[in-house]
Motif scaffolding. Structure first.
Motif, short mmCIF file in Angstrom:
data_model
loop_
_atom_site.label_atom_id
_atom_site.label_comp_id
_atom_site.label_asym_id
_atom_site.label_seq_id
_atom_site.Cartn_x
_atom_site.Cartn_y
_atom_site.Cartn_z
N LYS A 275 28.34 36.40 16.83
CA LYS A 275 28.51 37.73 16.24
C LYS A 275 28.83 38.79 17.29
CE LYS A 275 27.20 39.00 12.47
NZ LYS A 275 27.90 39.38 11.21
N ASN A 276 28.52 38.48 18.56
CA ASN A 276 28.66 39.49 19.62
C ASN A 276 29.43 38.94 20.83
OD1 ASN A 276 26.73 41.74 18.56
ND2 ASN A 276 25.56 39.83 18.36
N LEU A 277 30.43 38.15 20.58
CA LEU A 277 31.18 37.55 21.68
C LEU A 277 31.85 38.61 22.55
CD1 LEU A 277 33.01 34.53 19.97
CD2 LEU A 277 31.28 34.39 21.77
N THR A 278 31.71 38.46 23.85
CA THR A 278 32.45 39.31 24.78
C THR A 278 33.86 38.76 24.91
OG1 THR A 278 31.86 38.02 26.73
CG2 THR A 278 30.31 39.74 26.04
N ALA A 279 34.73 39.54 25.50
CA ALA A 279 36.10 39.09 25.71
C ALA A 279 36.12 37.85 26.61
CB ALA A 279 36.93 40.21 26.32
N GLU A 280 35.24 37.84 27.62
CA GLU A 280 35.17 36.71 28.53
C GLU A 280 34.68 35.45 27.82
OE1 GLU A 280 34.98 34.61 32.38
OE2 GLU A 280 36.26 36.03 31.31
N GLN A 281 33.66 35.59 26.98
CA GLN A 281 33.14 34.43 26.26
C GLN A 281 34.18 33.87 25.29
OE1 GLN A 281 29.65 36.34 24.62
NE2 GLN A 281 28.28 35.37 26.11
N LYS A 282 34.92 34.73 24.65
CA LYS A 282 35.97 34.28 23.75
C LYS A 282 37.07 33.55 24.52
CE LYS A 282 39.11 35.87 20.12
NZ LYS A 282 39.60 37.04 19.32
N ALA A 283 37.42 34.09 25.69
CA ALA A 283 38.45 33.46 26.52
C ALA A 283 38.00 32.06 26.97
CB ALA A 283 38.76 34.32 27.74
N ILE A 284 36.73 31.94 27.32
CA ILE A 284 36.19 30.64 27.74
C ILE A 284 36.23 29.64 26.58
CG2 ILE A 284 34.06 29.45 28.42
CD1 ILE A 284 33.40 31.91 30.13
N ALA A 285 35.81 30.09 25.41
CA ALA A 285 35.81 29.20 24.24
C ALA A 285 37.21 28.69 23.93
CB ALA A 285 35.23 29.93 23.04
N LEU A 286 38.19 29.56 23.99
CA LEU A 286 39.57 29.17 23.67
C LEU A 286 40.17 28.29 24.76
CD1 LEU A 286 40.90 32.54 22.20
CD2 LEU A 286 40.19 30.48 20.95
N PHE A 287 39.83 28.59 26.03
CA PHE A 287 40.37 27.82 27.14
C PHE A 287 39.93 26.36 27.07
CE2 PHE A 287 40.48 26.28 31.54
CZ PHE A 287 41.76 26.68 31.93
N TRP A 288 38.68 26.13 26.64
CA TRP A 288 38.13 24.78 26.58
C TRP A 288 38.15 24.17 25.19
CZ3 TRP A 288 37.54 22.38 31.03
CH2 TRP A 288 37.35 23.16 32.19
N SER A 289 38.80 24.82 24.24
CA SER A 289 38.83 24.29 22.89
C SER A 289 39.50 22.91 22.85
CB SER A 289 39.57 25.26 21.96
OG SER A 289 39.58 24.76 20.65
N ASP A 290 40.67 22.80 23.50
CA ASP A 290 41.34 21.51 23.68
C ASP A 290 41.49 20.74 22.37
OD1 ASP A 290 41.72 21.73 26.52
OD2 ASP A 290 39.60 21.33 26.77
N ASP A 291 41.96 21.41 21.35
CA ASP A 291 42.09 20.79 20.03
C ASP A 291 43.12 19.67 20.01
OD1 ASP A 291 40.33 22.74 18.72
OD2 ASP A 291 41.94 24.16 19.15
N PRO A 292 42.82 18.55 19.33
CA PRO A 292 43.82 17.50 19.16
C PRO A 292 45.08 18.05 18.49
CG PRO A 292 41.66 16.70 18.54
CD PRO A 292 41.52 18.19 18.75
N VAL A 293 46.22 17.49 18.84
CA VAL A 293 47.55 17.87 18.37
C VAL A 293 48.04 19.14 19.07
CG1 VAL A 293 49.02 18.44 16.41
CG2 VAL A 293 47.15 16.80 16.12
N LYS A 294 47.20 20.18 19.10
CA LYS A 294 47.59 21.40 19.80
C LYS A 294 47.58 21.19 21.31
CE LYS A 294 45.78 24.63 16.32
NZ LYS A 294 44.81 25.74 16.10
N THR A 295 46.69 20.33 21.79
CA THR A 295 46.53 20.09 23.23
C THR A 295 46.34 18.60 23.48
OG1 THR A 295 44.11 20.19 23.33
CG2 THR A 295 45.30 22.29 23.35
N PHE A 296 46.03 18.26 24.74
CA PHE A 296 45.82 16.87 25.13
C PHE A 296 44.38 16.43 24.95
CE2 PHE A 296 46.70 19.35 29.21
CZ PHE A 296 45.43 19.90 29.26
N THR A 297 43.56 17.16 24.19
CA THR A 297 42.16 16.85 23.87
C THR A 297 41.25 17.05 25.08
OG1 THR A 297 42.04 14.47 24.38
CG2 THR A 297 42.98 15.09 22.24
N PRO A 298 39.92 17.10 24.88
CA PRO A 298 38.99 17.29 26.00
C PRO A 298 39.12 16.26 27.13
CG PRO A 298 37.89 17.82 23.96
CD PRO A 298 39.24 17.27 23.57
N PRO A 299 39.24 14.95 26.83
CA PRO A 299 39.43 14.01 27.95
C PRO A 299 40.71 14.31 28.74
CG PRO A 299 38.80 12.83 25.97
CD PRO A 299 39.09 14.24 25.55
N GLY A 300 41.73 14.79 28.05
CA GLY A 300 42.97 15.15 28.73
C GLY A 300 42.77 16.31 29.69
#
Length: 460
Positions: A275-300
């Motif tokens: 509910k209170n994400l900072t800009a930095e926390q949001k950036a970190i979450a998106l940087f490590w999201s590594d969603d399948p199809v969109k990216t090479f996944t977390p192991p990638g």
């Protein structure tokens, strides 16, 4: 040794006629030759002529790794566990195709679960280890990514051909043929080995229709249109290194909806943070999201970091082969252990608990994956990679991760590998898809699995 053997015979020769002198000398030489041919000496083959693996560039290794990142992103039905498995066998194949050219290293045949033997190169023959690596990687990548697109299959063929053409320039035809044949034999042997681990048909059984979802308080419930959780039997797959009592994490916190309970407290943390994400926390979450199809996944993402470090270090082929093997084996085993844990406890996701006990309208920043929460796969895999890289390059190795720079997510800089794995774990809390305890136990799982891999007999 020669003086000890010859002295008695020389003494007696002085007292014998010339004919017997000859017999004594022949006897001495025969005995000396026999001593030199004892089994202890015979098992150590003479060094092969030509360059050792550390005299070749790592380009052949990093180019195949980068292609696998593309395959991980663009192959339908791909998942993080499947990706981790592919990287594991590809890393093992690269290592075994080059380890005969690494005088200080040992093969992993006879050390990994179920891997009893592998082809050996011809004794005292020259090999071009980059050509061997190229041929081996082409075989294993084709096998592991057999369901990829036709366009990707052509890319695999093109990379193999381009590298072979480049590497064989100025190399004797016999060496090219011998090196390529050895690489292919390693690739084929390890692909056959991979077929027996329980994950070979992973693409076709990601969401088995006959799986019965356990029900009860605190247990996983669907969080999307996908009603069957992903790959519920993956945890039964064979690991590269036998699992011991220290590998599996402890269970999750005791489920409770009581406001005073530790479980409610960790859910409230996810809710309040989201509910209170900072800009930095949001950036970190998106940087490590590594969603399948969109990216090479977390192991990638872990493989991408390893490749960046190798390129930053201008590493040679031997260093790259050992690094990719250790990273691949550790990541594969970490995901198997993680998935076994997920379906052992079947813990519900934060969104399910928060909607039920705190706020029915709350939604996480990231889409919740369709499988149980405990433990975090990204945390497990990231810690496994970080532990290996720390062992290979040092505890205080600073680097900048550019994995998602082209996607517009910028870069992230770290003072150590452990720092990146800690941030990757926290990103799952910021994204609203994991509790803190699941992240922390995932980190512990990955570290323990990697330590098992590092404890293998890599050196002679």
């Amino acid at each position: 040794m020669e003086k000890t053997l010859l002295k008695p015979y020389t003494h007696r020769v002085r007292q014998q006629p010339r004919s017997q002198t000859r017999l004594w000398v022949l006897g001495a030489l025969t005995l000396l030759q026999a001593c030199r041919m004892q089994p202890d000496d015979a098992v150590t083959p003479a060094p092969s002529p030509g360059k050792t693996a550390d005299q070749f560039s790592a380009d052949v290794a990093t180019k195949w790794a980068n292609l696998q990142l593309k395959l991980a992103q663009t192959t339908a039905g791909n998942t993080p566990p499947i990706t981790s498995r592919a990287f594991g066998y590809a890393g093992l194949t690269l290592y075994e195709a080059t380890v005969p050219g690494m005088p200080a290293n040992r093969s992993l045949a006879g050390q990994l679960t179920g891997l009893t033997a592998l082809p050996n190169p011809e004794a005292a023959q020259e090999y071009h280890w980059a050509l061997s690596a190229n041929a081996a990687e082409a075989i294993i990548v084709r096998g592991l990514w057999a369901n990829t697109t036709d366009a990707n299959k052509k890319t695999i063929d093109s990379l193999e051909t381009a590298l072979a053409s480049e590497l064989k320039t100025g190399v004797a035809e016999a060496v090219v043929s011998r090196s390529t044949a050895f690489g292919k034999s390693i690739g084929e042997a390890i692909f056959n080995y991979s077929k027996t681990d329980g994950g070979h048909e992973g693409y076709t059984r990601n969401f088995p229709g006959n799986y019965v979802v356990p029900t009860g308080a605190g247990l996983w419930r669907p969080t999307s249109a996908q009603l069957i959780p992903m790959q519920p039997t993956w945890g039964n797959n064979r690991t590269f290194v036998r699992i011991n009592a220290t590998t599996d994490p402890v269970g999750p916190l005791t489920y409770s909806t009581q406001v005073s309970s530790p479980f409610f407290a960790q859910a409230l943390e996810v809710y309040a943070t989201g509910k209170n994400l900072t800009a930095e926390q949001k950036a970190i979450a998106l940087f490590w999201s590594d969603d399948p199809v969109k990216t090479f996944t977390p192991p990638g993402h872990g493989l991408s970091i390893a490749t960046q470090v190798l390129q930053q270090e201008k590493a040679n082929l031997a260093k790259a082969a050992e690094t990719y093997a250790k990273v691949g084996l550790a990541t594969t085993d970490a995901f198997i252990c993680c998935w076994r844990c997920k379906y052992k406890f079947n813990l519900l996701r934060p969104v399910t608990y928060i909607n039920q006990a705190i706020d029915p309208a709350w939604k996480p920043l990231l889409a919740t994956p369709p499988f149980p929460e405990y433990t975090s796969g990204h945390s497990s895999g990231s810690a496994a990679v970080a532990t290996v890289l720390e062992d290979m390059f040092g505890a205080n190795y600073a680097f900048t991760d550019r994995s998602h720079e082209k996607r517009g997510l910028g870069t992230r800089s770290f003072k150590s590998f452990r720092e990146f794995s800690t941030e990757a774990a926290l990103s799952r809390l910021y994204g609203g898809i994991h509790f803190r305890h699941g992240n922390e136990q995932g980190l512990a799982n990955g570290q323990n699995v990697a330590k098992n891999v590092l404890a293998l007999g890599w050196k002679k």
